[in-house]
Design a protein around this motif. Structure first.
Motif, PDB file in Angstrom:
ATOM      1  N   ILE A  37      -9.324   0.217  10.538  1.00  0.00           N
ATOM      2  CA  ILE A  37     -10.329   0.481  11.444  1.00  0.00           C
ATOM      3  C   ILE A  37     -11.561   1.328  11.436  1.00  0.00           C
ATOM      4  O   ILE A  37     -11.963   1.053  12.475  1.00  0.00           O
ATOM      5  N   TYR A  38     -11.462   2.071  10.708  1.00  0.00           N
ATOM      6  CA  TYR A  38     -12.472   2.996  10.154  1.00  0.00           C
ATOM      7  C   TYR A  38     -13.544   2.445   8.642  1.00  0.00           C
ATOM      8  O   TYR A  38     -14.898   2.813   8.905  1.00  0.00           O
ATOM      9  N   GLY A  39     -13.519   1.284   8.827  1.00  0.00           N
ATOM     10  CA  GLY A  39     -14.193   0.737   7.559  1.00  0.00           C
ATOM     11  C   GLY A  39     -13.725   0.307   6.506  1.00  0.00           C
ATOM     12  O   GLY A  39     -14.874   0.553   5.994  1.00  0.00           O
ATOM     13  N   THR A  40     -12.733   1.520   5.891  1.00  0.00           N
ATOM     14  CA  THR A  40     -12.697   1.595   5.137  1.00  0.00           C
ATOM     15  C   THR A  40     -11.521   0.855   4.571  1.00  0.00           C
ATOM     16  O   THR A  40     -10.991  -0.092   4.603  1.00  0.00           O
ATOM     17  N   ALA A  41     -12.120  -0.060   3.013  1.00  0.00           N
ATOM     18  CA  ALA A  41     -11.900  -1.375   2.423  1.00  0.00           C
ATOM     19  C   ALA A  41     -11.074  -0.237   0.904  1.00  0.00           C
ATOM     20  O   ALA A  41     -11.384   0.631   0.316  1.00  0.00           O
ATOM     21  N   TYR A  42      -9.867  -0.283   0.816  1.00  0.00           N
ATOM     22  CA  TYR A  42      -8.998  -0.341  -0.699  1.00  0.00           C
ATOM     23  C   TYR A  42      -8.717  -2.115  -0.610  1.00  0.00           C
ATOM     24  O   TYR A  42      -7.993  -2.895  -0.244  1.00  0.00           O
ATOM     25  N   ALA A  91       0.549  -0.912  -0.061  1.00  0.00           N
ATOM     26  CA  ALA A  91       0.175   0.292  -0.061  1.00  0.00           C
ATOM     27  C   ALA A  91       1.236   0.944   0.015  1.00  0.00           C
ATOM     28  O   ALA A  91       2.067   1.298   0.603  1.00  0.00           O
ATOM     29  N   SER A  92       0.553   2.303  -0.839  1.00  0.00           N
ATOM     30  CA  SER A  92       1.601   3.411  -0.677  1.00  0.00           C
ATOM     31  C   SER A  92       0.485   4.763  -0.604  1.00  0.00           C
ATOM     32  O   SER A  92      -1.056   4.206  -0.605  1.00  0.00           O
ATOM     33  N   GLY A  93       0.372   5.628  -0.012  1.00  0.00           N
ATOM     34  CA  GLY A  93      -0.263   7.097   0.155  1.00  0.00           C
ATOM     35  C   GLY A  93      -0.705   7.360   1.411  1.00  0.00           C
ATOM     36  O   GLY A  93      -0.162   6.412   2.028  1.00  0.00           O
ATOM     37  N   SER A  94      -1.998   8.121   1.671  1.00  0.00           N
ATOM     38  CA  SER A  94      -1.645   8.031   3.592  1.00  0.00           C
ATOM     39  C   SER A  94      -2.514   7.456   3.564  1.00  0.00           C
ATOM     40  O   SER A  94      -4.282   7.002   3.097  1.00  0.00           O
ATOM     41  N   ILE A  95      -2.313   5.968   3.798  1.00  0.00           N
ATOM     42  CA  ILE A  95      -3.105   5.494   5.011  1.00  0.00           C
ATOM     43  C   ILE A  95      -2.369   4.680   6.200  1.00  0.00           C
ATOM     44  O   ILE A  95      -1.557   4.829   7.205  1.00  0.00           O
ATOM     45  N   SER A  96      -3.575   5.004   7.038  1.00  0.00           N
ATOM     46  CA  SER A  96      -3.417   4.767   8.852  1.00  0.00           C
ATOM     47  C   SER A  96      -4.427   4.026   8.935  1.00  0.00           C
ATOM     48  O   SER A  96      -5.188   3.847   8.846  1.00  0.00           O
ATOM     49  N   SER A  97      -3.891   3.564  10.268  1.00  0.00           N
ATOM     50  CA  SER A  97      -4.645   2.523  11.298  1.00  0.00           C
ATOM     51  C   SER A  97      -5.288   1.419  10.802  1.00  0.00           C
ATOM     52  O   SER A  97      -6.070   1.567   9.995  1.00  0.00           O
ATOM     53  N   VAL A  98      -4.158   0.656   9.856  1.00  0.00           N
ATOM     54  CA  VAL A  98      -4.473  -0.657   9.120  1.00  0.00           C
ATOM     55  C   VAL A  98      -5.420  -1.341   9.651  1.00  0.00           C
ATOM     56  O   VAL A  98      -4.457  -1.841  11.245  1.00  0.00           O
ATOM     57  N   ASN A  99      -6.152  -2.246   9.495  1.00  0.00           N
ATOM     58  CA  ASN A  99      -6.704  -3.624   9.894  1.00  0.00           C
ATOM     59  C   ASN A  99      -6.381  -4.595  10.098  1.00  0.00           C
ATOM     60  O   ASN A  99      -4.990  -5.147   9.636  1.00  0.00           O
TER      61      ASN A  99
END
Length: 116
Positions: A100-105, A24-32
């Protein structure tokens, strides 16, 4: 903007091994959870394996004992080691990362072909 890039797919003979990676690249935080899915021709996309932030893993029955999912949290990268490959493992493999916020990529996929 977050991008997932899979790599490592290709052609392998039955019984062989491959390792696919997803970074993963870019601004991604709090990966679950980090997951691998696959979609074979004419079939629906299905979950192959997933791994929680704490390292707990889950596998589809057909790949248990043959595939291993792992992750490198520092690199936001997930791997899938595939051994004893069978023709029925032929598919496009996609990674998915959920925060953790539910966003999926989703990644765009890497093709794995098992054939002699």
């Amino acid at each position: 903007q977050v991008q997932l890039v899979e790599s490592g797919g290709g052609l392998v003979q039955p019984g062989g091994s491959l390792r696919v990676s997803c970074a993963a690249s870019g601004s991604i935080s709090s990966v679950n959870a980090m997951s691998w899915y696959r979609q074979a021709p004419g079939k629906e996309r299905e979950l192959v394996a997933d791994i929680s932030s704490g390292g707990r893993t889950n596998y589809q029955d057909s790949v248990k004992g043959r595939f291993t999912i792992s992750r490198d949290n520092a690199k936001n990268t997930v791997y899938l080691q595939m051994n004893s490959l069978k023709s029925e493992d032929t598919a496009v493999y996609y990674c998915r990362i959920r925060t953790i916020y539910g966003t999926a990529y989703w990644g765009k996929g890497t093709r794995v072909t098992v054939s002699s």
